[in-house]
Design a protein around this motif. Sequence first.
Motif, short mmCIF file in Angstrom:
data_model
loop_
_atom_site.label_atom_id
_atom_site.label_comp_id
_atom_site.label_asym_id
_atom_site.label_seq_id
_atom_site.Cartn_x
_atom_site.Cartn_y
_atom_site.Cartn_z
N GLY A 53 3.92 10.13 -9.68
CA GLY A 53 3.71 9.65 -10.91
C GLY A 53 4.52 8.64 -11.71
O GLY A 53 4.79 8.85 -13.10
N ILE A 54 4.93 7.64 -10.94
CA ILE A 54 5.72 6.46 -11.44
C ILE A 54 4.58 5.73 -12.43
O ILE A 54 3.68 5.37 -11.89
CB ILE A 54 6.42 5.56 -10.35
CG1 ILE A 54 7.49 6.66 -9.41
CG2 ILE A 54 6.95 4.52 -10.88
CD1 ILE A 54 7.87 5.89 -8.36
N SER A 55 4.98 5.02 -13.43
CA SER A 55 4.31 4.25 -14.36
C SER A 55 3.93 2.98 -13.66
O SER A 55 4.50 2.53 -12.68
CB SER A 55 4.86 4.30 -15.62
OG SER A 55 6.04 3.33 -15.51
N LEU A 56 2.79 2.43 -14.13
CA LEU A 56 2.46 0.98 -13.50
C LEU A 56 3.21 -0.11 -14.02
O LEU A 56 3.42 -0.86 -13.15
CB LEU A 56 0.98 0.75 -14.04
CG LEU A 56 0.38 -0.64 -13.75
CD1 LEU A 56 0.18 -0.60 -12.23
CD2 LEU A 56 -1.10 -0.64 -14.63
N LYS A 80 6.42 0.27 -14.38
CA LYS A 80 7.64 0.54 -13.32
C LYS A 80 7.32 -0.06 -11.94
O LYS A 80 8.18 -0.77 -11.11
CB LYS A 80 8.02 1.74 -13.20
CG LYS A 80 8.76 1.99 -14.33
CD LYS A 80 9.38 3.55 -14.29
CE LYS A 80 10.17 3.97 -15.82
NZ LYS A 80 10.71 5.55 -15.57
N LEU A 81 6.08 0.21 -11.31
CA LEU A 81 5.65 -0.19 -10.14
C LEU A 81 5.38 -1.98 -10.01
O LEU A 81 5.66 -2.25 -9.08
CB LEU A 81 4.38 0.33 -9.70
CG LEU A 81 4.38 1.87 -9.27
CD1 LEU A 81 2.81 2.52 -9.06
CD2 LEU A 81 5.12 2.15 -7.97
N LYS A 82 4.88 -2.37 -11.29
CA LYS A 82 4.85 -3.82 -11.39
C LYS A 82 6.20 -4.41 -11.40
O LYS A 82 6.53 -5.55 -10.70
CB LYS A 82 4.08 -4.12 -12.49
CG LYS A 82 2.57 -3.88 -12.40
CD LYS A 82 1.65 -4.05 -13.64
CE LYS A 82 1.61 -5.58 -13.87
NZ LYS A 82 0.64 -5.60 -15.12
N SER A 83 7.01 -3.96 -11.96
CA SER A 83 8.42 -4.33 -12.12
C SER A 83 8.97 -4.48 -10.69
O SER A 83 9.75 -5.49 -10.34
CB SER A 83 9.42 -3.68 -13.06
OG SER A 83 8.60 -3.69 -14.41
N VAL A 105 0.85 -1.13 0.10
CA VAL A 105 0.04 0.16 -0.01
C VAL A 105 1.07 1.37 -0.18
O VAL A 105 0.54 2.23 -0.84
CB VAL A 105 -0.70 -0.05 1.33
CG1 VAL A 105 -1.72 1.35 1.16
CG2 VAL A 105 -2.13 -1.20 1.10
N LEU A 106 1.91 1.25 0.77
CA LEU A 106 2.77 2.43 1.05
C LEU A 106 3.62 2.55 -0.41
O LEU A 106 3.40 3.66 -0.83
CB LEU A 106 3.82 2.09 1.80
CG LEU A 106 4.77 3.31 2.46
CD1 LEU A 106 3.89 4.62 2.69
CD2 LEU A 106 5.78 2.85 3.53
N ILE A 107 4.06 1.62 -1.07
CA ILE A 107 4.79 1.71 -2.22
C ILE A 107 3.70 2.09 -3.40
O ILE A 107 4.14 3.18 -4.25
CB ILE A 107 5.48 0.42 -2.87
CG1 ILE A 107 6.60 0.00 -1.75
CG2 ILE A 107 5.72 0.12 -4.01
CD1 ILE A 107 7.08 -1.25 -2.08
N GLY A 108 2.62 1.78 -3.32
CA GLY A 108 1.42 2.18 -4.45
C GLY A 108 1.26 3.64 -4.18
O GLY A 108 1.32 4.58 -5.34
N GLU A 111 1.32 -8.02 -5.53
CA GLU A 111 1.39 -7.94 -6.68
C GLU A 111 -0.08 -7.13 -7.46
O GLU A 111 -0.13 -6.43 -8.16
CB GLU A 111 1.73 -8.91 -7.87
CG GLU A 111 3.44 -9.17 -7.47
CD GLU A 111 3.44 -10.30 -6.43
OE1 GLU A 111 2.51 -10.63 -5.77
OE2 GLU A 111 4.61 -10.98 -6.52
N VAL A 112 -1.01 -7.90 -6.99
CA VAL A 112 -2.52 -7.85 -7.61
C VAL A 112 -2.86 -6.15 -6.92
O VAL A 112 -3.94 -5.67 -7.50
CB VAL A 112 -3.34 -8.77 -7.23
CG1 VAL A 112 -2.86 -9.82 -7.87
CG2 VAL A 112 -3.70 -9.05 -5.76
N LEU A 113 -2.10 -5.66 -6.02
CA LEU A 113 -2.99 -4.70 -5.19
C LEU A 113 -2.78 -3.39 -6.08
O LEU A 113 -3.66 -2.45 -6.13
CB LEU A 113 -2.44 -4.45 -3.66
CG LEU A 113 -3.03 -3.19 -2.91
CD1 LEU A 113 -4.38 -3.17 -2.91
CD2 LEU A 113 -2.20 -3.03 -1.69
N ILE A 114 -1.57 -3.09 -6.33
CA ILE A 114 -1.18 -1.63 -7.10
C ILE A 114 -1.95 -1.37 -8.16
O ILE A 114 -2.34 -0.41 -8.34
CB ILE A 114 0.36 -1.56 -7.14
CG1 ILE A 114 1.16 -1.59 -5.79
CG2 ILE A 114 0.72 -0.50 -8.13
CD1 ILE A 114 2.48 -1.46 -5.81
N PRO A 115 -2.25 -2.28 -9.08
CA PRO A 115 -3.09 -2.08 -10.43
C PRO A 115 -4.47 -1.57 -9.86
O PRO A 115 -5.30 -0.87 -10.66
CB PRO A 115 -2.83 -3.50 -11.11
CG PRO A 115 -1.72 -3.93 -10.67
CD PRO A 115 -1.61 -3.76 -9.22
#
Length: 232
Positions: free
Chosen positions: A69-72, A74-77, A59-62, A156-160
């Motif tokens: 404004g980091i792209s999805l 990059k966050l998924k990687s 949650v914090l990272i997301g 992994e499924v949370l951030i999207p």
Amino acid sequence: MQELYLLSISAASLGFIHTILGPDHYLPFIVLSKARQWSSQKTMWITFISGIGHVGSSVLIGFIGIALGISLNKLKSFESLRGEMVGWLLIAFGVGYTIYGIYKYIKSLHHVHLPSFLLPKRIRDLQHLPTEEQPEDNVKLTPWILFLIFVFGPCEVLIPMLIFPAYEHSTIGMLTVAIIFGIATIGTMLLAVYLGHKGTSLVRFKKHERYLHLIAGLIITISGIGIVFMGW
């Protein structure tokens, strides 16, 4: 509003599914609670705190990623990298605990086969103490190691799922999705660990207690291998 409702249903469903399909979310707690003879209350507390760390870190990272404004992609990687890291951490912890289990097994053999007069005086004195007065053999670091490993473990499924309400400029929506996902994930962890803990308590291991630490270490190692090489 309809979109947020559907997203909330998805968050609850995915929280349950990703937890129940990932044995690493509950097996380490079950086997360690048996090996270390943790009470139900202590086992549930350790599981709960580790679950908070597990969900809270994603949650914090997301939130930070979205704010910057980091792209999805990059966050998924980054989350994928964390997933691989936690797998190796579990393997390292499992191997270390397996070695500890071997040590405990060898130590138990010495206690069985060595005559009393060959044991050091301190050990002989301890053997004559009532069980409740004998010092506990308890690795105090074990719960903290579990907690730290789960903090590194990503959802992994949370951030999207957080991205959609973010694009709608809805902080309430993001918080709602995060809270529902967290409740579903931690609730499933607690339920699985509770059932596993109660199930193992019905099985008598009296003749095989000397193997429990070794078995726990092997199962934790297998969980880590499953994450790294099988994508659990």
